[in-house]
Design an enzyme around this catalytic site. Structure first.
Site, short mmCIF file in Angstrom:
data_model
loop_
_atom_site.label_atom_id
_atom_site.label_comp_id
_atom_site.label_asym_id
_atom_site.label_seq_id
_atom_site.Cartn_x
_atom_site.Cartn_y
_atom_site.Cartn_z
N GLY A 184 15.04 20.30 -42.20
CA GLY A 184 15.46 18.97 -42.60
C GLY A 184 15.04 18.70 -44.04
CB CYS A 185 16.48 16.55 -46.67
SG CYS A 185 16.80 15.06 -45.71
CE1 TYR A 186 12.85 11.09 -46.53
CE2 TYR A 186 14.03 11.03 -44.46
CZ TYR A 186 13.70 10.44 -45.66
OH TYR A 186 14.21 9.21 -45.99
#
Lengths: 342, 342, 342, 342
Positions: D145-147
């Site tokens: 995921g980006c986070y």
């Protein structure tokens, strides 16, 4: 009989916001407006959104222009307020939007500002316990910093109720108007649009001791604050994400109840209904602080989010609210809880 | 005795702005709020910036909720206003923020909207010659479109004074709120931030016949309008760049004099001092239209720039201003010429 | 064997974009980087997005640093290029991103810039008729202004095909990077976010004579240009709305056919499919100009919209494209038609 | 011989970014592009910035279109990847940009996603200890995921070096593209411009268990994560402010040394020089994560800030980097460390 108010530093963002609010205040008549490098210019060129004052011309900041008013608002670079205030006499209500008189501890001041401490004035965050009493009748007010306003309103109820431990962690995003109108490369539109960036990381931001002062008072013990400010691509607004360790036994219900009790009668601090979260858009131009609380059981932390308009509740609105209290006017006079959105 | 006002379509952007202004109006008491898909929801969830109305719940749009008010504002999709208005009775002041009753020419309506023409109501742009007389005492008002407001205010003085020829060229930039709150892919933040884009190029925008109507009336001859709207990365505001061929002998001085004469007494249209240009930031949230004029001698054109807030002067502010006139109240009541900036 | 390229003015926005593109160019080796007030600083502090050059240090702009390169790009304030170019010798390819050598008419230069005319160099807009031939083998190139690039590409096909009359009306919106990196109050993020504003209205913008020059050449007759630039709340991009009177008998089909013929083989100018309109987002960081045309029969005008990235096709990309032609490299080498979106 | 790559979900933001990067990859040939609701449409209408692919038409997502490729990138809503992957055969490299195969713990998956766990694939964050070995030769990759990308890169070196305690506090701001292209009211430009707002506060965000997984592995003990995501008014970028209690005896020097050692050879993670801080603008469109560390002695915390482009290093860039490793290509092939700024 109208209250005559002067604004020193009328060309900047805080000065402009003071004038926007004072124009809407039913008891205030706007007197002298002063500036430094902009003295001699009409307000039309400096604050084109303040149409009713378009023809007003800035006088040089100093006793000559500022004398003869009931209230003088100072929106000056830090370090300049004491000298101006001294010239104004004890009967004039002087409301300083700068940092000079916010801190109680001279050592803190000297550490963060590198100059001798000018003193401490009654603190213009009326929602803090005891603050209203100190403001009432006072002729000197130190308006809080914008970040300390957002953070102190978010966390003081939890500290006052003994629900959280003393190690607070704060990350806040601010609009660019908080950095003022003096042009610097990193504040150019080309640099800030589309970008988030931090500054003053690791404890260096000057608003840190002010937060510690407020939260420690509420807690009755020394609170530590890890504070990271970030610059967001917007003109106005602060969103503060504040957390601290939940004390044993704290529940979501107890947390919410503590906030409802602490803030229930406050006109300008509003705990949102469960499930709804603050946004800076919802307080754009309003004197409201919006709050929401959460208890993250998995990590044992209380998280409180607050949103304010840094120029309104964070500066000029807080100043006017304090003026109302100091002068014995209704606290809400001339202030709005209605934002301009979208 | 307060004027009771209802707002149909209170969950949208125009509805929200109407409520923001009505909350500040000293003679108005806000009555029913209605919606369609959002009926049953509290305003807190739909318009979180309108804190004083947070607990109000939307009723379904219809005569049941809207009856019993002195004024009913309609902020509905076009085509729906006539049916609602009919149910309200002739004594109720109905102010339609939609397009349905703006055009005088049924053929124009049918060409641009593809449905039967509902009729024509007094036109809520009081600054146009003759408009105030038609609004006074009327119980029906058609609020102008946001673009026609910006463009008509910019050019009617030049046409009324016979200074420009009939071929107007308009390019305008609007904030995204003009496109409404109904979610569409091209209106996503990800799409509009950092981007300018045109739409309705080549004469297809529905506001075109309304501009032609207004400018032709002012000119006393048929004016043609080449109109190109563009979507700008901002929430609010219209900047209209309007030009037309200068008639022979026109000078910059004569141009300025004509605007000063036409607009000198207008509370909400302001010709800026020479050398200063309008920006949408300066009218953010205010009911003001800012104008500046230029005469480009090298090309023989008059250029007029206007800036308005599309939701305020361009919709809800114009509606309230018209309400004031229709009801015989002071025209400026509850309306502000102060923007929120920066 | 690599082409050694130097960039004078490497700390600004045009300089940074030149470096971004040159880093991606397979035949170029980046040599000296120079600056004035920033000399001595590492690029890491000035252009943090150019990671591969982070440790490069700016030398003072002058012959000492710039000598010994095959190509020298000048991204300097206008008026400074001639002196630098003279020191570099005739064998060095000097590509000037400033205005100094763009105009053919000395009187135009003096009128708009107020200083003596330095001369005229081959013009770096290869898509204009005859431009490639002049660039081939040249050791001097004047890169067009960003607005003239957008406007000339939009309208030259219509003028070259004799489809429109000589009175062009242009309204263009630009991102703030076009105004450079030197900090000024009106370019602060707080001022530009959420705001559209015009400047140089009425014929005063310095890019006007350059547009007239290009379009008049295409038309074979003197074209007049009414040009209004506006500042938009975005960092990059120009959206130009260009129109001119349609000549009698012009049809939408003929218009489109003329553009297809004029642009069919161009690698960096793209006529969009019917029904689709340019946006600046779609060309963010790319060397493409996107175009769409319309014929508004009701008013008898041709409208052409173009979108470019002001820093890429509008400055640095046009410069690299011209370098490729001048040096006999494939014109597209190192340049991309792919934007960064959303 | 080129690697043939297909992209399932080519109309969304992740899909578009995959295509932008694959177009620049020297070894990849772009094969089938698929979509669901957009099947049948040309890419010109869906991704207008990808000019070289303008004429490509989306096929329906499914084995028919996706068969016969060397690599298939899945950019689908979570829950859909397993079924598609099963149809593709074990010899095809399947790179899933969705969440389905990221978590090792089935209970975590079920708690946060409410559906049966599909399994665990090698994790596409090559910079984590051991990750490259697992990716090498693999035919399945779960892109982080980006986070979690931003947060894990920021904190894993401190945890791996044993410098911080297990209670991490993360506040991150993301651009709106992270929320996807499906239109929802709160993602409208009118809502997000000028506003910061939190979501998923209190432990509810689905990326939380992924962060815990990565940091716990690095620490060799269970790490707890208090994670607050906020939505910022920008299209791209994540700025993550990450902190954790400093272990006794930690110094600023030791902290910096640990990061230099952990990241010194990484091509895509860059520790900035002292005194410089990451901004999302500096990584716009690049595959770089910029980091800076601080030790706040007054509160005993380590603060690490990271900035990435959520679509590039946070999604599509990480996917291509993982593809390179899986296929035995040079890890940096086709990826850039150069941002597009300003």
């Amino acid at each position: 009989m109208a209250i005559r108010a002067a604004v020193a530093g009328a060309s900047g963002y805080a000065g402009g916001e003071l004038l926007r609010l004072l124009l809407a205040h039913p008891e205030v008549e706007i007197g002298a407006l002063t500036g430094n490098s902009n003295a001699g210019q009409p307000l039309a060129a400096l604050q084109p959104h303040l149409l009713p004052l378009a023809d007003r011309v800035l006088a040089p900041t100093g006793a000559e222009a500022l004398a003869g008013h009931d209230v003088v608002f100072l929106a000056l670079p830090h370090g300049q307020s004491a000298a101006v205030a001294e010239q104004l006499g004890d009967q004039v209500l002087v409301i300083d939007c700068g940092a000079d008189f916010r801190l109680e501890d001279a050592a803190d001041w000297e550490k963060f500002y590198g100059s001798p401490h000018a003193g401490t004035w009654p603190y213009g965050l009326p929602e803090l316990p005891g603050a209203r009493a100190a403001l009432k009748g006072s002729r000197r007010v130190a308006v809080p910093g914008c970040y300390p306003t957002a953070v102190s309103l978010a966390l003081f109820p939890a500290y006052a109720a003994g629900l959280v431990g003393p190690e607070a962690v704060i990350v806040a995003a601010t609009g660019t108007s908080g950095a003022g109108k003096s042009p610097k490369p990193h504040l150019l539109g080309s640099e800030v649009m589309g970008s988030m960036s931090p500054y003053g990381v690791g404890g260096g931001h000057r608003h840190t001791p002010e937060m510690i002062q407020n939260l420690s008072t509420a807690a009755g013990e020394r609170v530590s604050v890890s504070f990271t400010p970030t610059l967001a691509p917007m003109s106005r607004g602060i969103l503060a994400t504040c957390s601290a360790p939940a004390k044993p036994g704290v529940t979501a219900g107890a947390l919410r109840a503590a906030y409802e009790k602490a803030l229930g009668d406050e006109p300008f601090v509003h705990l949102l209904p469960e499930g709804q979260w603050p946004s800076t858009a919802a307080v754009y131009g309003s004197n409201t602080a919006l709050l929401q609380v959460a208890h993250d059981e998995a990590v044992g932390r209380v998280i409180v989010i607050s949103a304010i308009d840094n120029l309104t509740k964070g500066t000029a609105g807080g100043a006017v609210q304090s003026m109302n209290i100091a002068l014995g006017l209704p606290e809400e006079l001339g202030l709005s809880t209605i934002g301009v959105a979208p």
